[in-house]
Design an enzyme around this catalytic site. Structure first.
Site, PDB file in Angstrom:
ATOM      1  N   ASP A  91       1.140  -1.019  -0.295  1.00  0.00           N
ATOM      2  CA  ASP A  91      -0.017  -0.131   0.004  1.00  0.00           C
ATOM      3  C   ASP A  91       0.977   1.096  -0.185  1.00  0.00           C
ATOM      4  OD1 ASP A  91      -2.294   1.389   0.107  1.00  0.00           O
ATOM      5  OD2 ASP A  91      -2.855   1.434   1.936  1.00  0.00           O
ATOM      6  N   SER A  92       0.429   2.220  -0.770  1.00  0.00           N
ATOM      7  CA  SER A  92       1.250   3.969  -1.470  1.00  0.00           C
ATOM      8  C   SER A  92       1.389   4.238   0.176  1.00  0.00           C
ATOM      9  CB  SER A  92       0.768   4.000  -2.248  1.00  0.00           C
ATOM     10  OG  SER A  92      -0.838   4.546  -1.637  1.00  0.00           O
ATOM     11  N   GLY A  93       0.848   4.265   1.165  1.00  0.00           N
ATOM     12  CA  GLY A  93       0.639   4.866   2.296  1.00  0.00           C
ATOM     13  C   GLY A  93      -0.976   6.508   2.449  1.00  0.00           C
ATOM     14  N   GLY A  94      -1.435   5.677   1.262  1.00  0.00           N
ATOM     15  CA  GLY A  94      -3.015   6.291   1.070  1.00  0.00           C
ATOM     16  C   GLY A  94      -4.140   6.105   1.933  1.00  0.00           C
ATOM     17  N   PHE A  95      -3.542   4.703   2.943  1.00  0.00           N
ATOM     18  CA  PHE A  95      -4.870   4.548   4.374  1.00  0.00           C
ATOM     19  C   PHE A  95      -4.465   4.734   4.948  1.00  0.00           C
ATOM     20  CE2 PHE A  95      -6.146   2.189   7.415  1.00  0.00           C
ATOM     21  CZ  PHE A  95      -7.741   2.150   6.897  1.00  0.00           C
ATOM     22  N   ASP A 145      -2.836   7.662  -3.117  1.00  0.00           N
ATOM     23  CA  ASP A 145      -4.099   8.191  -3.242  1.00  0.00           C
ATOM     24  C   ASP A 145      -4.394   8.644  -1.762  1.00  0.00           C
ATOM     25  OD1 ASP A 145      -4.096   5.971  -1.385  1.00  0.00           O
ATOM     26  OD2 ASP A 145      -6.707   5.864  -2.052  1.00  0.00           O
ATOM     27  N   GLN A 197     -11.710   7.192  -6.157  1.00  0.00           N
ATOM     28  CA  GLN A 197     -12.287   7.291  -5.108  1.00  0.00           C
ATOM     29  C   GLN A 197     -13.483   7.832  -5.173  1.00  0.00           C
ATOM     30  OE1 GLN A 197     -11.370   7.165  -1.621  1.00  0.00           O
ATOM     31  NE2 GLN A 197      -9.394   6.073  -1.916  1.00  0.00           N
ATOM     32  N   GLY A 224     -11.452   3.717  -0.385  1.00  0.00           N
ATOM     33  CA  GLY A 224     -12.294   4.541   0.351  1.00  0.00           C
ATOM     34  C   GLY A 224     -13.158   3.646   1.207  1.00  0.00           C
ATOM     35  N   ASP A 274      -7.974  -7.826   0.968  1.00  0.00           N
ATOM     36  CA  ASP A 274      -7.190  -7.535   1.910  1.00  0.00           C
ATOM     37  C   ASP A 274      -7.509  -6.711   3.253  1.00  0.00           C
ATOM     38  OD1 ASP A 274      -6.945  -4.504   1.151  1.00  0.00           O
ATOM     39  OD2 ASP A 274      -5.948  -4.317   2.733  1.00  0.00           O
ATOM     40  N   CYS A 312     -13.388 -27.402  10.670  1.00  0.00           N
ATOM     41  CA  CYS A 312     -11.522 -26.613  11.054  1.00  0.00           C
ATOM     42  C   CYS A 312     -10.732 -27.791  10.523  1.00  0.00           C
ATOM     43  CB  CYS A 312     -11.790 -25.868  10.965  1.00  0.00           C
ATOM     44  SG  CYS A 312     -10.159 -24.656  10.915  1.00  0.00           S
ATOM     45  N   CYS A 314      -7.665 -26.812  10.367  1.00  0.00           N
ATOM     46  CA  CYS A 314      -6.668 -26.653  10.395  1.00  0.00           C
ATOM     47  C   CYS A 314      -5.369 -26.872  11.660  1.00  0.00           C
ATOM     48  CB  CYS A 314      -6.020 -24.742  10.968  1.00  0.00           C
ATOM     49  SG  CYS A 314      -7.088 -24.515  12.753  1.00  0.00           S
ATOM     50  N   CYS A 317      -7.235 -25.934  15.074  1.00  0.00           N
ATOM     51  CA  CYS A 317      -7.971 -27.105  15.423  1.00  0.00           C
ATOM     52  C   CYS A 317      -8.077 -28.898  15.108  1.00  0.00           C
ATOM     53  CB  CYS A 317      -9.607 -26.565  14.263  1.00  0.00           C
ATOM     54  SG  CYS A 317     -10.300 -24.669  14.761  1.00  0.00           S
ATOM     55  N   HIS A 343      -5.860 -20.438  12.268  1.00  0.00           N
ATOM     56  CA  HIS A 343      -6.913 -20.246  12.739  1.00  0.00           C
ATOM     57  C   HIS A 343      -7.058 -19.189  11.770  1.00  0.00           C
ATOM     58  CE1 HIS A 343     -10.815 -21.821  13.505  1.00  0.00           C
ATOM     59  NE2 HIS A 343     -10.941 -20.817  13.454  1.00  0.00           N
TER      60      HIS A 343
END
Length: 396
Positions: A91-95, A145, A197, A224, A274, A312, A314, A317, A343
RNA sequence: UCCCUGGUAGCUCAGUCGGUAGAGCGUCGGACUGUUAAUCCGUUGGUCGUUGGUUCGAGUCCAACCCAGGGAG
């Protein structure tokens, strides 16, 4: 070309695809575990691979502050630094423009942050973000962004979106041009995605998409969303926007989300996701099961010798009881975070496997029934496309 | 036997000039969507060792007693 997307099949609006990246293949729909600081918290790279993760996230802003791009570059990039040899998206840093709202000031040039570490001044322009992502060697880099806060007026959302579009143009030019030259690279080590956006205003979303469409992005993201709006608003935007996104390139819904949100978005044609939810919820004791979310901290599990989820497969579990997981959580033992994360990531990655298999089979109905406890909302409109099966369908 | 220091929420402790008590942890529950998060929010909680006294009013001042720790002999 280091980002080739092949559409293998569809079921309604849902798509089954394969994304070839510099460090490997990503089967879509895909979930990408979040590893902000160059680590998916509590997991080794081997464990992540064993869980079936094709690709993980890193974060430009946080890695820029610590340890800094030069230290990562000295390891041959983020893959070498964290010893993850499969694809990485950064991620670019936009968040952080959104999440660190109180620590930043936006200008046309970029974003001026106060470092959350020491309060010092930190500048992040589109060019800075591209320089860092080139140094990290990301398979997929994201344009910088301005992630619009919610709620936003039409005017605020438009100004924010238009700024994101100007930054997108600068990001693209720098990533494929001067940024490579400055870093001594013949070509970019990955490919760049643009980010739509426009807040909760569909005309702005469509205008953003039209603006981005002027450049040859290898994939497009929807940013966004999941910033405080209602589920209905989110689905309204997706249903109005996604059908207009290029069909031959991957569509990435950033930051989403709950299992039901992912299912709903896959049904509407999204390919990549994500979210911190499986990993963060794991450390906070909220575990996803076939019968809904279990808060392992609750006293109800104190003496429960049964596995967390009998359905499950995993590692957690198969080997440990609810009472033991609760005990580890209560004692703040590291193993609790690890077993819970194993899990939850298994739950998410298994959901994606089932969605892919469902699309390959031409119908997601069995998956929707299996995940009925998630109460995923189906599209409000009937799918117009005939269910088709790709000719290159492979085992998920 | 004497002296000293204590006794307040499950635990460890605050409590101003006397105005009917707070914190942290614990308990119980909740939140979390491109990670500032093994985080955060809320809840539960007390015959202030006992009995008297002084006072309009005592966790607080006085007396006796009980208990714990330390010291002296």
């Amino acid at each position: 070309m280091t980002a080739e997307f092949t559409l293998l099949g569809t079921a309604g609006a849902a798509r089954r695809g394969r994304l070839q990246l510099a460090h490997g293949v990503v089967e879509t729909p895909a979930f990408m575990p979040v590893g902000t600081y160059g680590t998916v918290k509590a997991m080794t790279p081997e464990e992540l691979a064993g869980l079936g993760a094709d690709i993980v996230l890193g974060n430009t802003f946080h890695l820029m502050l610590r340890p800094g791009k030069e230290i990562v570059r000295a390891h041959g990039g983020l893959h070498g630094f964290m010893n993850w040899r499969r694809p990485i998206l950064t991620d670019s840093g936009g968040f952080q423009v959104f999440s660190l709202e109180s620590l930043r000031k936006i200008t046309e040039e970029g974003v001026n942050f106060r470092s959350p570490i020491d309060g010092g001044a930190v500048r992040l322009t589109p060019e800075d973000s591209m320089d860092v992502q080139l140094a990290l060697g990301s398979d997929i880099a994201m344009a910088l962004d301005d992630c619009t806060p919610h709620p936003a007026t039409e005017k605020q959302a438009r100004e924010s979106m238009e700024r994101s579009m100007r930054w997108a143009v600068r990001s693209h030019a720098h990533y494929y041009g001067k940024g490579c030259a400055d870093a001594g690279l013949d070509a970019a080590p990955g490919e760049l995605f643009g980010i739509v956006q426009g807040g909760m205003h569909l005309p702005l979303r469509l205008a953003s998409l039209a603006e981005l469409d002027k450049l040859p992005w290898k994939g497009l993201a929807v940013g966004g969303l999941a910033v405080g709006e209602t589920e209905e608003e989110r689905l309204r935007i997706l249903e109005g926007l996604v059908p207009h996104m290029p069909a031959n390139r991957p569509r990435y819904l950033m930051g989403v989300g709950r299992p039901r949100d992912i299912i709903a978005a896959v049904l509407r044609g999204i390919d990549m996701f994500d979210c911190v939810m499986p990993t963060r919820h794991a450390r906070n004791g909220h575990l996803f099961t076939s019968e809904g979310v279990v808060n392992i901290r609750n006293a109800a599990h104190q003496s429960d010798v049964r596995p967390l989820d009998p359905a499950c497969s995993c590692y957690t579990c198969r080997n440990f009881s609810r009472a033991y997981l609760r005990h580890l959580d209560r004692c703040n033992e590291i193993l609790g975070s690890r077993l819970n994360t194993i899990h939850n990531l298994h739950y998410y990655l298994d959901l994606m496997r089932k969605l892919r298999a469902g699309i390959e089979a031409g119908s997601l109905d069995p998956v929707l029934r299996a995940y009925a406890q998630e109460a995923a909302q189906e599209p409000t409109q009937e799918p117009t496309q005939e269910p088709t099966k790709g000719s290159q369908v492979s085992v998920a």
